[in-house]
Design an enzyme around this catalytic site. Structure first.
Site, short mmCIF file in Angstrom:
data_model
loop_
_atom_site.label_atom_id
_atom_site.label_comp_id
_atom_site.label_asym_id
_atom_site.label_seq_id
_atom_site.Cartn_x
_atom_site.Cartn_y
_atom_site.Cartn_z
N SER A 1 0.84 -1.19 0.00
CA SER A 1 0.00 0.00 0.00
C SER A 1 0.88 1.25 0.00
O SER A 1 1.76 1.37 -0.84
CB SER A 1 -0.92 -0.08 1.22
OG SER A 1 -1.94 0.86 1.13
N ASP B 1 -9.68 -4.31 -5.73
CA ASP B 1 -9.03 -3.58 -4.64
C ASP B 1 -9.60 -2.18 -4.59
O ASP B 1 -9.41 -1.39 -5.52
CB ASP B 1 -7.51 -3.55 -4.86
CG ASP B 1 -6.77 -2.83 -3.74
OD1 ASP B 1 -7.44 -2.28 -2.84
OD2 ASP B 1 -5.51 -2.84 -3.76
N HIS C 1 -7.53 -5.57 -0.70
CA HIS C 1 -6.34 -4.73 -0.64
C HIS C 1 -5.16 -5.44 0.01
O HIS C 1 -4.03 -4.94 -0.04
CB HIS C 1 -6.68 -3.45 0.15
CG HIS C 1 -5.58 -2.44 0.14
ND1 HIS C 1 -5.03 -1.94 -1.03
CD2 HIS C 1 -4.93 -1.81 1.15
CE1 HIS C 1 -4.09 -1.05 -0.74
NE2 HIS C 1 -4.01 -0.96 0.59
#
Lengths: 278, 596
Positions: A104, A228, A256
């Site tokens: 991320s 996602d 995610h």
């Protein structure tokens, strides 16, 4: 001077709650967790790497068991502050030829670090990355969110303020189907200081690291999940276009956090990438 | 699952659907597979609306992000989440505050992983928490504003407004780091105290505005020249200070030399070219425990020395070098304690009648048992006591102690009962209106015959204020005590005054006695002093008599009394008693060996 250096090393290790596991003789894999979590989120993925790699984990300042007292709004007001910590961890442990795995927002922190010290990292593994979470109407970039969405996230964080505040946090009831899970993990997993989390959220979701991408010379793997919320397919394509030496892999895993929901598939994709000659 | 004894299965179904909270079952990705009646009723959705859609899709985007980044990984790793605050977007578009708890069952065999979710309506609680959090945010913001204001205030308080450099307080605040660095053993900490030469002349001739401009210009030159890590501060007026860590003393003084060069270059002030110079004092931090104040003060002392040695130069203050002002203050404090703590001692030197060779009295001489310097003679501390006024309590102590000792002697030994005791009075005591009452009190306290007390006043003290001295001497004389002029011959007293004073003896200064037998000039002076004393009807006493030859000459000159090492050095009371015993009967003190 030696003592001073040792003190500096131990202060970095304490600040970021650095832990080292795996094969001490193996090449180094450094895992950087993303927003909303801490190093425990790598737990299901690690068994695929600990036999062959020296695995280094840490918590960003404000997350997990890091030293929240080291939090400094100016330093961590941009992703550069987090990248500086990452480089300091490498320096403290004298790491070389590091395979840097970032999830991320930490995928972009990894990119910044790789630009600053290109020689330090052999590969970048970018899990569910995004260089900008909000759409950019000026050039048609699709990040997936509007500014109002991000304001909504900050509200959500405020709503969970008390749940995240150490002393007031609710304790999850034990799950009879996962009896082996340690009590402390259940109560502390992804615990974060609510005020820091709010600031980190703002810094993360309003960041724009697109201009860094062209400067990244390190070979990279982009792991794009299906469905996602935080990184739509357009973002993976964008990264693939702008990162030289990048490989884009679409995972079947949804959501995610593929390293949590589909650790085996995620590990396989990373291993294949690492096995291929750079 | 194993069967659980208890209620019938039909009750589980009812429990699920009619539970007092919303129940949902989803897969790992949040896709809803089952939902209970309570939730449907509460949210307004129908079963087909929800089954197959993701639970996140019922939440606003912010909650969705949080659910994706925090809750799903937590469910995946820890197996449960508890009381996550979310909002559910209901069928009518309204948002309802809720708390979400969930637990996850991992996949087993053909069964995929499932997530069981319960949702409580938490409207009231959320409202309450929202208020608390917004109050908290406001408090944080006002705290941040307050901290910022305080920071600004502090910055201003620590800064010199004219040059923008740290002021004295700012220097202090900044230097913690330096002291710490030095403790870590990194180099030598030194302070360079820089004072402009003739700055006052600029102020006086060109005005204060020009003076200020010059100070700003100097500050601008100093900062880049002082070194990258150095702290430059303006302490006051035209005094600047540079503090830095140096490799050693040589580097510090080399920096001082460079700064002198930098400041020597002409400056353009109000259109005029002004040539300045500066004097710099360098102090290198010495032992541990030295404060920044100490260091700066030592640099200051060196700077003043540079000024007095001709300006436009640097001087180095050695760590061992003493600071006269500080030394004096320290010594005064010690003396004050010494007087009150009983560190003063009296030694007694016998006075001998040259005609009979017998001891007729003693002169009390004070000593200070210094904690580190040992036993100090009066010359080492009386001057300081005089200047500070400490001589009054000191003098009172000497008198009282002498009379106490004399009383002891009287009691112990009838033979010592007629022993005269001489005590010195200082010039300052002579001016003290409390002197006469003090002497009177001491005499009464020890029931002393006043005629056995001799008060010695130096000739120079008498000449300081002869009029005032005369009054005091008259008053003392009225008490019945004897008065002696000490150190006679060095103070050029006028005969007129000498005749006026109610004096009982002249003590000829030892510098003249020393020359007896070798210096005819001294012999002439001693002779005339003795003659002078006898001419006005008082006795002559020789001080500092050290040889048998001197005794012989003095006796021939008709001198009355004598004292000095030839007879005995000043002795502590017990030794004096022994000496008196040995010299009282038959044995002439002038032939006895010197006691030491």
């Amino acid at each position: 001077m030696v003592e001073a250096a040792t003190a500096a090393v131990s202060s970095v290790i304490r600040r970021n709650n650095v832990t080292v596991t795996g094969n001490a003789e193996g090449p180094v894999m450094l895992f950087a967790h993303g927003f909303g979590c801490d190093q425990d989120m790598w737990r299901r993925l690690l068994p695929y790497f600990t036999d062959d790699y020296r695995v280094v984990l840490f918590d960003h300042v404000g997350a997990g068991r890091s030293d929240a007292a080291a939090y400094n709004r100016a330093k961590y007001g941009t992703l550069d502050g987090y990248a500086a910590d990452l480089l300091e961890i490498c320096a403290a442990l004298e790491l070389q030829d590091v395979i840097l795995v970032g999830h991320s927002v930490s995928a972009m922190i990894a990119a910044i670090a790789a630009v600053q010290e290109p020689g330090l990292f052999s590969r970048l593994v970018l899990v569910a990355p995004s260089p900008r979470y909000t759409d950019d109407p000026d050039d048609g970039y699709v990040g997936g969110f509007s500014h109002a969405d991000i304001e909504g996230l900050l509200d959500s964080l405020d709503s969970n303020y008390f749940a995240w505040a150490e002393a007031l946090a609710p304790m999850a009831m034990a799950n009879p189907e996962q009896p082996g899970l340690a009590e402390d993990l259940r109560s502390s997993f992804c615990r974060t200081n609510p005020s820091i989390a709010r600031h980190f959220a703002r810094v993360t979701f309003l960041s724009d690291t697109r201009q860094v991408l062209d400067e990244v010379g390190t070979s990279s793997l982009i792991l794009q999940c299906s469905d996602d919320l935080l990184a739509p397919p357009e973002v993976g394509d964008y990264l693939n276009r702008h990162l030289g030496h990048s490989t884009l892999v679409h995972l079947q895993a949804t959501g995610h956090c593929p390293h949590v929901s589909a650790p085996e598939a995620t590990a396989r994709a990373i291993q294949q990438y690492l096995a291929a000659s750079p | 699952m194993t069967s659980v004894p208890g209620p019938e299965p039909v009750d589980f179904e009812a429990l699920f659907h009619q539970a007092p909270c919303g129940y949902l079952v989803t897969d790992d990705g949040g896709r809803i597979t089952a939902v209970n009646g309570t939730f449907l009723h509460w949210s307004g959705y129908s079963l087909p609306d929800l089954v197959g859609s993701a639970i996140q899709s019922l939440m606003p985007v912010g909650d969705q992000i949080l659910y994706s980044t925090h809750c799903i990984p937590q469910l995946g790793i820890a197996g449960a989440v508890s009381e996550v605050a979310v909002e559910i977007i209901c069928a009518d578009g309204s948002r309802r505050a809720a708390l979400l708890s969930a637990s996850r069952s991992p996949a087993s065999g053909q069964q995929p992983a499932t997530v069981r979710i319960i949702i409580f309506s938490a409207h009231e609680r959320r409202m309450y928490e929202k208020e608390l959090v917004s109050a908290l945010r406001n408090a944080e913001e006002s705290e941040a504003r307050r901290a910022e204001a305080e920071h600004e205030l502090q910055r201003l308080a620590l800064q010199d407004h004219l040059t923008g450099l740290p002021n004295r307080a700012g220097l202090k605040a900044k230097l913690d780091g330096f002291l710490a660095a030095r403790r870590a053993g990194q180099g030598t900490l030194a302070a360079l105290c820089i004072d402009l030469d003739h700055f006052k002349a600029v102020n006086d001739s060109l005005g204060h505005a020009a003076g200020d401009e010059l100070l700003v210009a100097v500050a601008r030159r100093l900062v880049p020249a002082a070194g990258k890590q150095a702290t430059v501060a303006r302490l006051s007026g035209d005094e600047f200070i540079v503090v830095d860590i140096f490799a050693g003393t040589d580097e510090a003084t080399a920096r001082a030399a460079r700064l002198l060069d930098v400041l020597r270059a002409p400056m353009l002030i109000e259109g005029l070219e002004i040539v300045t110079s500066a004097s710099i004092g360098v102090a290198v931090a010495g032992e541990d425990g030295e404060t920044m104040d100490d260091l700066v003060r030592r640099a200051d002392i060196a700077m003043y020395r540079a000024k007095s040695l001709g300006r436009s130069r640097w001087e180095l203050h050695q760590p061992a070098e003493s600071d006269p002002t500080a030394d004096r203050l320290r010594a005064l404090a010690e003396l004050r304690h010494g007087i009150s703590d009983g560190a003063l001692r009296l030694h007694y030197q016998p006075r001998v009648d040259l005609r009979t060779g017998l001891a007729v009295g003693v002169e009390a001489l004070v000593r200070w048992q210094h904690p580190s310097r040992g036993l100090l003679a009066p010359s080492e501390f009386i001057g300081m006591a005089e200047e500070s006024g400490l001589v009054r309590p000191l003098g009172a102590w000497v008198l009282e102690e002498t009379l106490r000792q004399a009383e002891d002697w009287r009691i112990e030994d009838a033979g010592g009962s007629r022993l005269e005791v001489a005590v010195n009075l200082s010039a300052r005591q002579l001016n003290d209106p409390g002197l006469v009452p003090m002497v009177e009190h001491a005499l009464r306290l020890r029931r002393t015959d006043p005629s056995l007390l001799v008060l010695e006043i130096t000739e120079t003290a008498l000449m300081d204020d002869p009029g005032g001295a005369l009054d005091q001497l008259m008053a003392l004389k009225d008490l019945g005590v004897s008065l002696a002029v000490d150190d006679f011959g060095v103070g050029y007293s006028s005969l007129t005054y000498l005749k006026k004073f109610p004096i009982d003896e002249l003590k000829i200064d030892q510098s003249f006695i020393m020359g007896l037998g070798t210096d005819t000039g001294d012999a002439a002076i001693v002779t005339s002093c003795i003659d002078l004393a006898h001419a006005v009807g008082i006795r002559a006493v020789a001080e500092g008599v050290e040889t048998p030859g001197q005794v012989q000459v003095l006796r021939a000159m008709g001198c009355d009394y004598a004292q000095g090492y030839h007879f005995a050095r000043p002795l502590p009371a017990p030794l004096l008693r022994e000496w008196l015993k040995a010299n009282s009967q038959g044995q002439r003190p002038d032939s006895s060996p010197v006691l030491s």
